[in-house]
Scaffold this active site. Structure first.
Site, PDB file in Angstrom:
ATOM      1  N   SER A 140      77.168  25.580  69.790  1.00  0.00           N
ATOM      2  CA  SER A 140      77.929  27.577  70.216  1.00  0.00           C
ATOM      3  C   SER A 140      78.636  28.193  70.952  1.00  0.00           C
ATOM      4  CB  SER A 140      76.628  27.564  69.050  1.00  0.00           C
ATOM      5  OG  SER A 140      76.252  29.474  69.377  1.00  0.00           O
ATOM      6  N   TYR A 153      67.163  29.345  70.686  1.00  0.00           N
ATOM      7  CA  TYR A 153      68.133  29.506  69.892  1.00  0.00           C
ATOM      8  C   TYR A 153      69.682  29.003  71.100  1.00  0.00           C
ATOM      9  CZ  TYR A 153      72.397  29.355  66.806  1.00  0.00           C
ATOM     10  OH  TYR A 153      73.662  29.269  65.978  1.00  0.00           O
TER      11      TYR A 153
END
Length: 258
Positions: A140, A153
Site C-alpha cells: 500500500s 496497517y
C-alpha cells in the site's frame, strides 16, 4: 504435462476476486482462498461458468499461524501445481493502535506479515525447482506514509514492500519474479465511503477501481517489475506526506482534521 494454477488469497470479494478474474481470463486454473465459504463458492462457480477454467475453492482462516503450511499441504495433497501466488488477503482498521483489540492486532500481523511470508517460503521452493514462478504481494502507499490510526496497517505494508524487494533480487536469478503492488485508495467496501465521495474519488483519480488495479498488478507481475504504484495522485501523495514534519501531523490530530 501437469496443469498449473494461480493461487489468490482473499478472493471472495473486492480486489482478490478481480485478480482471480484476470488470471482466469489469461487461461490459468485457480485456487481461491478465503474465510467466507458461501461467497467463495459463489465466486468459484461464477468464474468456472464465465471462463471455463478449473477453480478449487479452499475455506481457510489465513490469520492463523498454521494457515500457510496447511494451505501448502492442501495444494500438494490435491496435486495443484502453483505457478502464480497472489498474496492479497488483508484487513483494515482506521483506529488508534492501543484502542484496537488484541485480537485484531494479532490478526493483522499474522495476515499481512507471517502468512504471506510463509506462503512464499513454501511455494517458492517449488517454483525455484521448476525455474518458473510469479509472486504478487499487495502492499500500500501507506508503506511510505506513517500517520495516525494506521500504525499497524502501514507498518505491515512496509514489511511487504521491503520483503518483496529483497526476495525479488534473491529469486529473479532462479526464474521466479516477485512484484509488489502499492495502491492508494481502492473502490471497495473497505473505507465505507458515501456514493458521492466514491464518485468524486474515481473522477479525480484519488481512488482506483479494483478491476483496473488487478489488471495493472498482473501486467506488472508478468513484465517482471519489482514494484508498481498505480496512479499519479498516489505517487504525489507519497511525496507530500513524507515531507511533512511530525509536529504538523500532531497538529492535524489536535484539530481533528483526520
Amino acid at each position: 504435462m501437469e496443469k498449473t494454477y494461480a493461487l489468490i488469497t482473499g478472493a471472495s470479494s473486492g480486489i482478490g476476486y478481480q485478480y482471480a478474474r484476470v488470471m482466469a481470463r489469461k487461461g490459468y486454473n485457480l485456487v481461491i482462498v478465503s474465510n467466507e465459504p458461501e461467497a467463495l463458492a459463489e465466486k468459484a462457480e461464477s468464474i468456472r461458468k464465465e471462463f471455463g477454467v478449473e477453480v478449487a475453492d479452499i475455506e481457510m482462516d489465513l490469520g492463523k499461524q498454521s494457515a500457510a503450511k496447511n494451505l501448502y499441504d492442501s495444494c500438494k495433497e490435491r496435486g495443484l501445481e502453483i505457478e502464480v501466488l497472489i498474496n492479497n488477503a488483508g484487513v483494515y482498521h482506521d483506529r488508534d493502535f492501543i484502542k484496537d483489540s488484541e485480537g485484531f492486532n494479532s490478526l493483522i500481523l499474522n495476515l499481512h506479515v507471517y502468512t504471506p511470508a510463509m506462503l512464499m517460503y513454501y511455494f517458492c521452493q517449488d517454483m525455484v525447482k521448476r525455474h518458473k514462478g510469479y509472486v504478487l504481494n499487495m502492499s500500500s502507499i501507506t508503506s511510505d506514509i506513517a500517520v495516525q490510526r494506521l500504525a499497524t496497517y502501514s507498518a505491515t505494508k512496509v514489511f511487504l514492500k521491503n520483503f518483496s524487494r529483497c526476495t525479488h533480487v534473491e529469486l529473479r536469478p532462479e526464474g521466479v519474479n516477485v512484484t509488489c503492488v502499492r495502491p492508494g485508495a481502492v473502490a471497495t467496501d473497505l473505507y465505507h465511503l458515501s456514493p458521492g465521495a466514491l464518485k468524486a474519488g474515481l473522477l479525480t483519480g484519488v481512488i482506483i477501481t479494483p478491476e483496473r488495479l488487478a489488471e495493472k498488478g498482473v501486467k506488472a507481475m508478468f513484465k517482471g517489475r519489482a514494484r508498481i504504484t498505480p496512479g499519479l495522485v498516489s505517487k504525489l501523495l507519497i511525496v507530500l506526506v513524507k515531507i511533512l514534519p511530525t509536529w504538523s501531523l500532531r497538529l492535524v490530530r489536535k484539530l481533528g482534521i483526520f
